[in-house]
Design an enzyme around this catalytic site. Structure first.
Site, PDB file in Angstrom:
ATOM      1  N   ASP A 105      48.452  35.569  24.668  1.00 43.18           N
ATOM      2  CA  ASP A 105      47.213  34.746  25.111  1.00 43.18           C
ATOM      3  C   ASP A 105      47.027  33.763  24.136  1.00 43.18           C
ATOM      4  O   ASP A 105      47.959  33.147  23.488  1.00 43.18           O
ATOM      5  CB  ASP A 105      46.155  35.830  25.441  1.00 43.18           C
ATOM      6  CG  ASP A 105      44.682  35.137  25.848  1.00 43.18           C
ATOM      7  OD1 ASP A 105      44.630  34.487  26.872  1.00 43.18           O
ATOM      8  OD2 ASP A 105      43.732  34.961  25.024  1.00 43.18           O
ATOM      9  N   HIS A 266      46.380  40.903  32.787  1.00 41.47           N
ATOM     10  CA  HIS A 266      46.373  40.188  31.682  1.00 41.47           C
ATOM     11  C   HIS A 266      46.684  40.964  30.248  1.00 41.47           C
ATOM     12  O   HIS A 266      47.540  40.451  29.330  1.00 41.47           O
ATOM     13  CB  HIS A 266      45.249  39.254  31.651  1.00 41.47           C
ATOM     14  CG  HIS A 266      45.486  38.191  30.178  1.00 41.47           C
ATOM     15  ND1 HIS A 266      46.261  37.616  30.022  1.00 41.47           N
ATOM     16  CD2 HIS A 266      44.535  38.192  29.382  1.00 41.47           C
ATOM     17  CE1 HIS A 266      46.230  36.602  29.318  1.00 41.47           C
ATOM     18  NE2 HIS A 266      45.081  36.979  28.504  1.00 41.47           N
TER      19      HIS A 266
END
Length: 285
Positions: A105, A266
């Site tokens: 990320d 995620h």
């Protein structure tokens, strides 16, 4: 969490970095994403240490317990270049001038910048749930704006600070069972602090301005990653939905790139640590 790891603060020119580290072998540096801290790696880092690596898990500058020394009004102190310099300095202070590097990320953007700016330091690079910021923004259609609306909201003055600070836990919707109790407690404490909220938002504000400029300048010069690269993405997140095969984008940035799909949402280090660790061990050998 992190049995057998030491915890230290390392002073660098740009930031005071909190870092967990342990092991005795070739170093792997793990960089977390938003809004996590280094605790997100608590199911991955010990396994890598047991596999024979030295594992280094910093809090990104502005996140968790890492404090940026001199925050800048133009957010340049939160640029990925500035963050990368602080991370590299901290790792060197711990005694390592060359290392493997993993970013997830927002941490992946820091890892990418570190590898582009200091290729001699990075032996191999793994990037999870990302393509370069400039590539995201070049494809910023309605689908991207819907999926990544927070990128643009976080760039606004004042409003995101007030929205998050009103109820940080509700804003982020943390799942303590998935995260693990200690990881949840650490992150929950961090996002309640105004200075951490400000640091995380400065990261996003830099992303839409100076970070994009740095990416585009490298792309215009034809600068590429020279070390082997592993691109990972969560199949229950949105990267494939937005772009199809992420490797099609990464081949323009890396001479040697391979990829793997992770069966998770995620936050893959928390949701699929066994699969993620296996891919990292295969790549790093």
């Amino acid at each position: 969490m992190f049995k057998g790891f030491a915890e230290d603060w390392v002073e660098t020119p740009g930031a005071r970095i909190f870092v967990r580290h342990g092991g005795d072998g070739f170093p792997i540096v793990l960089l977390h994403g938003h809004p996590r801290t280094s605790a997100t790696w608590h199911r991955v880092a010990p396994t890598l240490m047991d596999a024979g690596f030295t594992v280094i898990c910093p809090d990104l500058p502005g996140y968790g317990r890492s404090v940026i020394a001199h925050p800048a009004s133009d957010h340049s102190s939160s640029s990925k270049r500035a963050m990368a310099r602080s991370i590299r300095s901290a790792v060197e202070t711990l005694g390592h001038t060359r290392f493997y590097l993993v970013g997830h990320d927002r941490g992946s953007y820091v890892a990418l910048r570190l590898a582009l700016d200091s290729p001699a330091a990075v032996a191999r690079l793994a990037l999870a749930d990302c393509v370069p910021i400039s590539e995201h923004l070049a494809r910023a259609d309605a689908a991207f704006a819907t999926a990544r609306w927070h990128w643009f909201f976080y760039a606004q003055p004042d409003k995101p600070e007030r929205a998050i600070a009103a109820d940080p836990l509700a804003w982020y919707g943390f799942d303590a069972d998935t995260m693990g109790a200690e990881n949840f407690a650490e992150v929950a404490e961090a996002v309640r602090r105004p200075e951490v909220i400000a640091g995380m938002l400065a990261d996003y504000r830099a992303g839409l301005a100076i970070d994009r400029q740095h990416d585009e300048a490298d792309r215009d010069r034809g600068k590429k990653l020279t070390m082997p690269v592993l691109a990972l993405w969560s199949i229950r997140d949105d990267l494939e939905k937005l772009y199809g095969d992420p490797l099609a984008i990464w081949r323009a940035w890396a001479d040697q790139v391979q990829g793997a799909r992770i069966d998770s949402g995620h936050h893959m280090a928390e949701e699929a640590p066994t699969q993620l660790t296996g891919e990292l061990e295969r790549f790093f050998g």
